[in-house]
Design a protein around this motif. Structure first.
Motif, PDB file in Angstrom:
ATOM      1  N   THR A  55       0.810  -1.191   0.024  1.00 24.80           N
ATOM      2  CA  THR A  55      -0.051   0.010   0.000  1.00 24.80           C
ATOM      3  C   THR A  55       0.809   1.198  -0.060  1.00 24.80           C
ATOM      4  O   THR A  55       0.619   2.207  -0.699  1.00 24.80           O
ATOM      5  CB  THR A  55      -0.852   0.385   1.313  1.00 24.80           C
ATOM      6  OG1 THR A  55      -1.760  -1.104   1.092  1.00 24.80           O
ATOM      7  CG2 THR A  55      -1.639   1.242   1.171  1.00 24.80           C
ATOM      8  N   LEU A  56       2.025   1.117   0.820  1.00 26.91           N
ATOM      9  CA  LEU A  56       2.650   2.394   0.909  1.00 26.91           C
ATOM     10  C   LEU A  56       3.498   2.602  -0.647  1.00 26.91           C
ATOM     11  O   LEU A  56       3.557   3.684  -0.998  1.00 26.91           O
ATOM     12  CB  LEU A  56       3.590   2.238   2.012  1.00 26.91           C
ATOM     13  CG  LEU A  56       3.476   2.638   3.383  1.00 26.91           C
ATOM     14  CD1 LEU A  56       4.420   2.016   4.515  1.00 26.91           C
ATOM     15  CD2 LEU A  56       2.956   4.219   3.510  1.00 26.91           C
ATOM     16  N   ASP A  57       3.845   1.482  -1.060  1.00 26.45           N
ATOM     17  CA  ASP A  57       4.579   1.558  -2.302  1.00 26.45           C
ATOM     18  C   ASP A  57       3.635   2.138  -3.490  1.00 26.45           C
ATOM     19  O   ASP A  57       4.325   2.861  -4.252  1.00 26.45           O
ATOM     20  CB  ASP A  57       5.138   0.209  -2.930  1.00 26.45           C
ATOM     21  CG  ASP A  57       6.093   0.258  -4.099  1.00 26.45           C
ATOM     22  OD1 ASP A  57       6.921   0.873  -4.226  1.00 26.45           O
ATOM     23  OD2 ASP A  57       5.629  -0.500  -5.020  1.00 26.45           O
ATOM     24  N   ASP A  61       4.249   5.704  -5.586  1.00 26.65           N
ATOM     25  CA  ASP A  61       4.172   5.666  -6.939  1.00 26.65           C
ATOM     26  C   ASP A  61       3.260   6.905  -7.439  1.00 26.65           C
ATOM     27  O   ASP A  61       3.398   7.582  -8.345  1.00 26.65           O
ATOM     28  CB  ASP A  61       3.734   4.296  -7.353  1.00 26.65           C
ATOM     29  CG  ASP A  61       4.838   3.335  -7.640  1.00 26.65           C
ATOM     30  OD1 ASP A  61       5.946   3.614  -7.557  1.00 26.65           O
ATOM     31  OD2 ASP A  61       4.458   2.212  -7.639  1.00 26.65           O
ATOM     32  N   LYS A  62       2.209   6.852  -6.592  1.00 21.77           N
ATOM     33  CA  LYS A  62       1.174   7.992  -7.132  1.00 21.77           C
ATOM     34  C   LYS A  62       1.583   9.471  -6.749  1.00 21.77           C
ATOM     35  O   LYS A  62       1.448  10.349  -7.566  1.00 21.77           O
ATOM     36  CB  LYS A  62      -0.221   7.693  -6.132  1.00 21.77           C
ATOM     37  CG  LYS A  62      -1.078   6.514  -6.854  1.00 21.77           C
ATOM     38  CD  LYS A  62      -2.241   6.531  -5.621  1.00 21.77           C
ATOM     39  CE  LYS A  62      -3.084   5.506  -6.248  1.00 21.77           C
ATOM     40  NZ  LYS A  62      -4.270   5.081  -5.215  1.00 21.77           N
ATOM     41  N   GLU A  63       2.206   9.684  -5.672  1.00 14.78           N
ATOM     42  CA  GLU A  63       3.004  10.982  -5.199  1.00 14.78           C
ATOM     43  C   GLU A  63       4.041  11.360  -6.215  1.00 14.78           C
ATOM     44  O   GLU A  63       4.419  12.352  -6.703  1.00 14.78           O
ATOM     45  CB  GLU A  63       3.435  10.714  -3.770  1.00 14.78           C
ATOM     46  CG  GLU A  63       2.409  10.690  -2.960  1.00 14.78           C
ATOM     47  CD  GLU A  63       1.334  11.807  -2.964  1.00 14.78           C
ATOM     48  OE1 GLU A  63       1.517  13.146  -3.175  1.00 14.78           O
ATOM     49  OE2 GLU A  63       0.072  11.629  -2.948  1.00 14.78           O
ATOM     50  N   ILE A  68       6.062  14.152 -10.945  1.00 16.00           N
ATOM     51  CA  ILE A  68       6.515  14.408 -12.399  1.00 16.00           C
ATOM     52  C   ILE A  68       5.647  15.482 -13.189  1.00 16.00           C
ATOM     53  O   ILE A  68       5.852  16.249 -13.970  1.00 16.00           O
ATOM     54  CB  ILE A  68       6.432  13.242 -12.946  1.00 16.00           C
ATOM     55  CG1 ILE A  68       7.681  12.117 -12.506  1.00 16.00           C
ATOM     56  CG2 ILE A  68       6.219  13.193 -14.664  1.00 16.00           C
ATOM     57  CD1 ILE A  68       7.425  10.681 -12.717  1.00 16.00           C
ATOM     58  N   LYS A  69       4.200  15.394 -12.888  1.00 15.20           N
ATOM     59  CA  LYS A  69       3.142  16.310 -13.529  1.00 15.20           C
ATOM     60  C   LYS A  69       3.649  17.842 -13.188  1.00 15.20           C
ATOM     61  O   LYS A  69       3.385  18.572 -13.821  1.00 15.20           O
ATOM     62  CB  LYS A  69       1.795  16.090 -13.044  1.00 15.20           C
ATOM     63  CG  LYS A  69       1.149  14.710 -13.693  1.00 15.20           C
ATOM     64  CD  LYS A  69       0.002  14.458 -13.312  1.00 15.20           C
ATOM     65  CE  LYS A  69      -0.609  13.300 -14.347  1.00 15.20           C
ATOM     66  NZ  LYS A  69      -1.914  12.868 -13.955  1.00 15.20           N
ATOM     67  N   LEU A  70       3.822  17.754 -11.834  1.00 14.12           N
ATOM     68  CA  LEU A  70       4.283  19.171 -11.411  1.00 14.12           C
ATOM     69  C   LEU A  70       5.385  19.916 -11.917  1.00 14.12           C
ATOM     70  O   LEU A  70       5.405  20.875 -12.338  1.00 14.12           O
ATOM     71  CB  LEU A  70       4.220  19.205 -10.021  1.00 14.12           C
ATOM     72  CG  LEU A  70       2.989  19.289  -9.244  1.00 14.12           C
ATOM     73  CD1 LEU A  70       3.231  19.055  -7.590  1.00 14.12           C
ATOM     74  CD2 LEU A  70       2.086  20.457  -9.349  1.00 14.12           C
TER      75      LEU A  70
END
Length: 93
Positions: A55-57, A61-63, A68-70
């Motif tokens: 779950t942390l992984d 990945d989402k963050e 990357i988008k920012l």
């Protein structure tokens, strides 16, 4: 008479041996059952911790994708700002 005594002693010795072996066997079975229960408990705990790590992984990945988008947005904004600044400064030169 001696033969009957030897036979009786032999039978008594074998009886005691089998009874004590049965008792030892029961204790071994109890200890094996305890070990099996402990390993199942530890396996369950390990699976829970692995699920937490996964779950942390996933969150990491989402963050990371958000970063990357920012970063891409910052690069675009920076490029646009540089372009505007260059347009403003070039006519003055």
């Amino acid at each position: 008479m001696k033969k009957k005594l030897k036979t009786t002693l032999c039978v008594a010795f074998l009886s005691v041996t089998f009874i004590s072996c049965g008792d030892v066997s029961r204790k071994v079975d109890e200890n094996i059952d305890k070990l099996i229960n402990k390993t199942q408990y530890l396996d369950s705990l390990l699976n829970q911790e692995v699920d937490k790590v996964l779950t942390l992984d996933s969150l990491i990945d989402k963050e990371h994708q958000k970063v990357i988008k920012l970063d891409s947005l910052i690069q675009k904004s920076s490029s646009k700002l540089d372009s505007v600044v260059n347009k403003v400064l070039k006519p003055q030169n």
